[in-house]
Design an enzyme around this catalytic site. Sequence first.
Site, PDB file in Angstrom:
ATOM      1  N   THR A  27      40.879  47.495  45.152  1.00  0.00           N
ATOM      2  CA  THR A  27      41.286  48.462  44.122  1.00  0.00           C
ATOM      3  C   THR A  27      42.675  48.056  43.662  1.00  0.00           C
ATOM      4  OG1 THR A  27      42.327  49.874  45.758  1.00  0.00           O
ATOM      5  CG2 THR A  27      40.036  50.360  45.232  1.00  0.00           C
ATOM      6  N   ALA A  60      44.216  48.322  49.660  1.00  0.00           N
ATOM      7  CA  ALA A  60      44.950  49.471  49.131  1.00  0.00           C
ATOM      8  C   ALA A  60      46.340  48.974  48.719  1.00  0.00           C
ATOM      9  CB  ALA A  60      45.062  50.545  50.199  1.00  0.00           C
ATOM     10  N   VAL A  86      46.496  45.838  53.281  1.00  0.00           N
ATOM     11  CA  VAL A  86      47.611  46.236  52.421  1.00  0.00           C
ATOM     12  C   VAL A  86      47.785  45.191  51.313  1.00  0.00           C
ATOM     13  CG1 VAL A  86      50.060  46.815  52.337  1.00  0.00           C
ATOM     14  CG2 VAL A  86      48.713  47.397  54.365  1.00  0.00           C
ATOM     15  N   LYS A  87      47.657  45.675  50.073  1.00  0.00           N
ATOM     16  CA  LYS A  87      47.748  44.768  48.925  1.00  0.00           C
ATOM     17  C   LYS A  87      49.197  44.757  48.442  1.00  0.00           C
ATOM     18  CE  LYS A  87      44.686  43.758  45.026  1.00  0.00           C
ATOM     19  NZ  LYS A  87      43.758  44.370  44.067  1.00  0.00           N
ATOM     20  N   VAL A  88      49.781  43.580  48.448  1.00  0.00           N
ATOM     21  CA  VAL A  88      51.221  43.430  48.196  1.00  0.00           C
ATOM     22  C   VAL A  88      51.428  42.472  47.018  1.00  0.00           C
ATOM     23  CG1 VAL A  88      53.400  42.644  49.237  1.00  0.00           C
ATOM     24  CG2 VAL A  88      51.639  43.693  50.681  1.00  0.00           C
TER      25      VAL A  88
END
Length: 218
Positions: A27, A60, A86-88
């Site tokens: 997402t 996310a 964790v999308k960074v």
Amino acid sequence: MKFFIDTANLNQIKEANDLGILDGVTTNPSLMAKEGITGAENIIKHYVDICNLVDGDVSAEVISTDFAGIVREGEMLAALHKNIVVKVPMIKEGIKAIKYFSSKGIKTNCTLLFSAGQAILAAKAGATYISPFLGRLDDISYDGIQLIEQIVHIYNIQGYDTQVLAASIRNPVHIVKCAEAGADVITSPLDSILALLKHPLTDIGLEKFLADYNKGNK
Ligand code: G3P
């Protein structure tokens, strides 16, 4: 090659999951907004809803751009569910945060990645996944698939463990080309995944088989 779906739409996630071929979900804030999911509380609840639907990694995205903020947000997101990744963003503070998360065993997806140099840095920092946006490169007349091939080649000869998650997929040919290029994962909208099913000769052939079977039943 793993199949992730690139949406925050729960019905589409469920439809892809029901096919039995779904390995995860990605997402981003734009995809959340498209579904009318706004505000931290609603977004967090939505991530949990997605995790409860699909048994696979769910990216996310953090919205902080400073190291301390990314770490704070990322740790909060990672604590929501064991499958959260964790999308960074691919920025200096993001790379520092990816290194930190990697040392803590928190999975990461380095996003907004558009070059081989960025892919090398993210792998060095220990990213679990990188997301090269191939469609957006195609949009500006760069060859997105060529970038996937280049990164896969570099990761292979350097022995990096980071998985190449080809993102910004726009059509079924992108998915086939990513498979050819050796991408570890594609993340795609549902329509491009479903388009892989289609061939006119399949439809014509099936119609004929059914018609011939029914002749025998008359
Ligand atoms: O999840 C990020 C990426 O897939 C975005 O795709 O279509 O907005 O370029 P797109």
